[in-house]
Motif scaffolding. Structure first.
Motif, PDB file in Angstrom:
ATOM      1  N   GLN A   1      73.946  28.069  14.423  1.00  0.00           N
ATOM      2  CA  GLN A   1      73.947  29.203  13.667  1.00  0.00           C
ATOM      3  C   GLN A   1      72.624  30.056  14.059  1.00  0.00           C
ATOM      4  N   GLU A   2      71.470  29.348  14.078  1.00  0.00           N
ATOM      5  CA  GLU A   2      70.325  29.993  14.359  1.00  0.00           C
ATOM      6  C   GLU A   2      69.848  30.542  15.598  1.00  0.00           C
ATOM      7  N   LEU A   3      70.828  30.179  16.687  1.00  0.00           N
ATOM      8  CA  LEU A   3      70.757  30.755  17.884  1.00  0.00           C
ATOM      9  C   LEU A   3      70.987  32.304  17.893  1.00  0.00           C
ATOM     10  N   PHE A   4      71.802  32.804  17.002  1.00  0.00           N
ATOM     11  CA  PHE A   4      72.451  34.016  17.048  1.00  0.00           C
ATOM     12  C   PHE A   4      71.972  35.050  16.078  1.00  0.00           C
ATOM     13  N   PRO A   5      71.916  36.445  16.333  1.00  0.00           N
ATOM     14  CA  PRO A   5      71.279  37.369  15.186  1.00  0.00           C
ATOM     15  C   PRO A   5      72.102  37.212  14.078  1.00  0.00           C
ATOM     16  N   LYS A   6      71.676  37.614  12.775  1.00  0.00           N
ATOM     17  CA  LYS A   6      71.997  37.608  11.523  1.00  0.00           C
ATOM     18  C   LYS A   6      73.200  38.841  11.266  1.00  0.00           C
ATOM     19  N   GLU A   7      73.200  39.731  12.306  1.00  0.00           N
ATOM     20  CA  GLU A   7      74.059  40.886  12.143  1.00  0.00           C
ATOM     21  C   GLU A   7      74.358  41.362  13.711  1.00  0.00           C
TER      22      GLU A   7
ATOM     23  N   SER B   1      67.857  29.114  24.824  1.00  0.00           N
ATOM     24  CA  SER B   1      66.977  28.276  23.875  1.00  0.00           C
ATOM     25  C   SER B   1      66.375  27.021  24.332  1.00  0.00           C
ATOM     26  N   ILE B   2      67.145  26.608  25.441  1.00  0.00           N
ATOM     27  CA  ILE B   2      66.146  25.315  25.779  1.00  0.00           C
ATOM     28  C   ILE B   2      65.431  25.264  26.942  1.00  0.00           C
ATOM     29  N   GLY B   3      65.020  26.650  27.133  1.00  0.00           N
ATOM     30  CA  GLY B   3      64.154  26.850  28.097  1.00  0.00           C
ATOM     31  C   GLY B   3      64.343  27.347  29.419  1.00  0.00           C
ATOM     32  N   ALA B   4      65.496  28.108  29.772  1.00  0.00           N
ATOM     33  CA  ALA B   4      66.037  28.678  30.997  1.00  0.00           C
ATOM     34  C   ALA B   4      65.134  29.977  31.166  1.00  0.00           C
ATOM     35  N   GLN B   5      64.389  29.999  32.019  1.00  0.00           N
ATOM     36  CA  GLN B   5      63.789  31.126  32.726  1.00  0.00           C
ATOM     37  C   GLN B   5      64.567  32.321  32.891  1.00  0.00           C
ATOM     38  N   ALA B   6      65.888  32.276  33.313  1.00  0.00           N
ATOM     39  CA  ALA B   6      66.678  33.221  33.680  1.00  0.00           C
ATOM     40  C   ALA B   6      68.132  32.432  33.642  1.00  0.00           C
ATOM     41  N   LEU B   7      69.302  33.179  33.577  1.00  0.00           N
ATOM     42  CA  LEU B   7      70.541  32.584  33.552  1.00  0.00           C
ATOM     43  C   LEU B   7      71.636  33.491  34.701  1.00  0.00           C
ATOM     44  N   ALA B   8      72.400  32.787  35.147  1.00  0.00           N
ATOM     45  CA  ALA B   8      73.597  33.258  35.869  1.00  0.00           C
ATOM     46  C   ALA B   8      74.831  32.972  35.401  1.00  0.00           C
TER      47      ALA B   8
ATOM     48  N   MET C   1      76.749  38.883  26.674  1.00  0.00           N
ATOM     49  CA  MET C   1      75.547  37.890  26.717  1.00  0.00           C
ATOM     50  C   MET C   1      74.379  38.739  26.863  1.00  0.00           C
ATOM     51  N   THR C   2      74.178  40.035  27.566  1.00  0.00           N
ATOM     52  CA  THR C   2      72.934  40.824  27.365  1.00  0.00           C
ATOM     53  C   THR C   2      72.452  41.147  25.692  1.00  0.00           C
ATOM     54  N   ARG C   3      73.526  41.231  24.989  1.00  0.00           N
ATOM     55  CA  ARG C   3      73.260  41.481  23.509  1.00  0.00           C
ATOM     56  C   ARG C   3      72.436  40.478  23.099  1.00  0.00           C
ATOM     57  N   VAL C   4      72.609  39.139  23.501  1.00  0.00           N
ATOM     58  CA  VAL C   4      72.161  37.998  22.583  1.00  0.00           C
ATOM     59  C   VAL C   4      70.813  37.325  23.327  1.00  0.00           C
ATOM     60  N   LEU C   5      70.513  37.921  24.853  1.00  0.00           N
ATOM     61  CA  LEU C   5      69.531  37.367  25.730  1.00  0.00           C
ATOM     62  C   LEU C   5      68.225  38.271  25.712  1.00  0.00           C
ATOM     63  N   SER C   6      67.171  37.691  25.947  1.00  0.00           N
ATOM     64  CA  SER C   6      65.911  38.072  26.431  1.00  0.00           C
ATOM     65  C   SER C   6      65.374  37.723  27.814  1.00  0.00           C
TER      66      SER C   6
ATOM     67  N   TRP D   1      79.089  30.798  30.954  1.00  0.00           N
ATOM     68  CA  TRP D   1      80.296  31.238  31.084  1.00  0.00           C
ATOM     69  C   TRP D   1      80.639  31.916  29.704  1.00  0.00           C
ATOM     70  N   ASP D   2      79.746  32.259  28.971  1.00  0.00           N
ATOM     71  CA  ASP D   2      80.119  33.024  27.628  1.00  0.00           C
ATOM     72  C   ASP D   2      78.629  33.478  27.079  1.00  0.00           C
ATOM     73  N   ALA D   3      78.880  34.331  25.972  1.00  0.00           N
ATOM     74  CA  ALA D   3      77.789  34.548  25.174  1.00  0.00           C
ATOM     75  C   ALA D   3      76.828  33.196  24.546  1.00  0.00           C
ATOM     76  N   GLY D   4      77.860  32.458  24.181  1.00  0.00           N
ATOM     77  CA  GLY D   4      77.321  31.097  23.281  1.00  0.00           C
ATOM     78  C   GLY D   4      76.587  30.232  24.296  1.00  0.00           C
ATOM     79  N   SER D   5      77.051  30.060  25.714  1.00  0.00           N
ATOM     80  CA  SER D   5      76.412  29.100  26.449  1.00  0.00           C
ATOM     81  C   SER D   5      75.201  29.820  26.925  1.00  0.00           C
ATOM     82  N   ALA D   6      75.212  31.044  27.133  1.00  0.00           N
ATOM     83  CA  ALA D   6      73.790  31.839  27.690  1.00  0.00           C
ATOM     84  C   ALA D   6      72.885  31.590  26.625  1.00  0.00           C
ATOM     85  N   ARG D   7      73.156  31.861  25.385  1.00  0.00           N
ATOM     86  CA  ARG D   7      72.278  31.907  24.289  1.00  0.00           C
ATOM     87  C   ARG D   7      71.523  30.258  24.164  1.00  0.00           C
ATOM     88  N   LEU D   8      72.436  29.402  24.338  1.00  0.00           N
ATOM     89  CA  LEU D   8      72.236  28.011  24.174  1.00  0.00           C
ATOM     90  C   LEU D   8      71.265  27.531  25.226  1.00  0.00           C
TER      91      LEU D   8
END
Length: 268
Positions: free
Chosen positions: A262-268, A34-41, A71-76, A24-31
């Motif tokens: 904190q470590e989930l997100f870019p430093k800048e 980080s725990i192994g999601a192959q893709a997100l929606a 979301m796309t800014r922080v996701l791979s 529902w937001d960039a934080g939940s997406a990145r979280l």
């Protein structure tokens, strides 16, 4: 086709369904990444609530696009965005929205029929696919039908109607069929064995687990708004205890450490 779209499409070729823990937001997406999601929606409900809107086709388009950009800014991993009905009755306007999401790196969308006639969604899918073809790009279009979820026809015709709509959406160019609310193994097997599109089910009490769903023909399993709703309830419980009793222990127990977040997100 972008690399993320290609990867996302390939994830639907499976024997055990692709599991999407909706965000529902960039934080939940990145979280969840980080725990192994192959893709997100995204979950349209969770996203709307997080931005102060009710669910149900009233979210402002600029809010949707801005959220997708965050979301796309922080996701791979690939991201699919639920655009409800496209927030317009105009197929051309819906196609323009989708092209804007592709520019952000989005790999897929959900687009729904809901109370609209099936031909309306089919026209939107055709417009999206035509626009993407002209632009030389692509993404995964998941056509959501609310036949089961909203009981759009009498119970004895739910499967028949779902197959008819799935077939229509496939002809329009859809890449997947999402049937939230379908739970019975016999119904799932019949639809999956008849409609040519990969079938997407949604987490629901009594739904078979992923491995069994795969045997029935399901290729994608979404959490929908379920995780969001559980977290809202948990947050309300914690806040109520803190507000009524001033409890520090309950709001501190079982928390994720600050440095780990904190470590989930870019430093800048």
């Amino acid at each position: 086709m972008s690399d993320t779209a290609r990867i996302f499409r390939a994830l639907h070729n499976n024997s055990i369904p692709l599991r999407l823990a909706n965000v529902w937001d960039a934080g939940s997406a990145r979280l969840f990444e980080s725990i192994g999601a192959q893709a997100l929606a995204t979950t349209s409900a969770g996203l709307a609530w997080s931005l102060g809107y009710r669910d149900g086709r009233i979210l402002a388009i600029d809010e949707l696009v801005a959220s997708a950009a965050r979301m796309t800014r922080v996701l791979s991993v690939p991201l699919s965005v639920d655009i409800e009905n496209g927030y317009s009755d105009s197929p051309g306007s819906v196609a323009d929205l989708v092209k804007g999401l592709i520019d952000l790196g989005v790999a897929g969308i959900n687009i729904e029929d809901g109370p609209d006639k099936p031909a309306v969604l089919a026209a939107k899918i055709e417009a999206i696919k035509n626009a993407l073809s002209k632009a030389g790009t692509d993404l995964f279009v998941n056509a959501r039908s609310d036949v089961f979820l909203a009981n759009l026809v009498e119970k004895s015709k739910l499967v028949e109607e779902s197959i008819a709509r799935g077939t229509l959406y496939a002809l329009a160019g859809a890449d997947g069929l999402f049937l939230p609310g379908i739970t019975q193994a016999s119904d799932i097997k019949t639809v999956a064995g008849t409609v040519t599109l990969p079938l997407n089910a949604m987490a629901w009490p009594g739904l078979p687990e992923a491995r069994e769903l795969g045997k029935l023909g399901v290729r994608r399993l979404s959490a929908g708004s379920a995780i969001t709703q559980v977290l809202w309830q948990h947050a309300a419980t914690l806040a109520k205890d803190f507000l009524q009793n001033g409890s520090s222990d309950s709001v501190s127990a079982h928390s994720m450490p600050y440095p780990q977040i904190q470590e989930l997100f870019p430093k800048e």
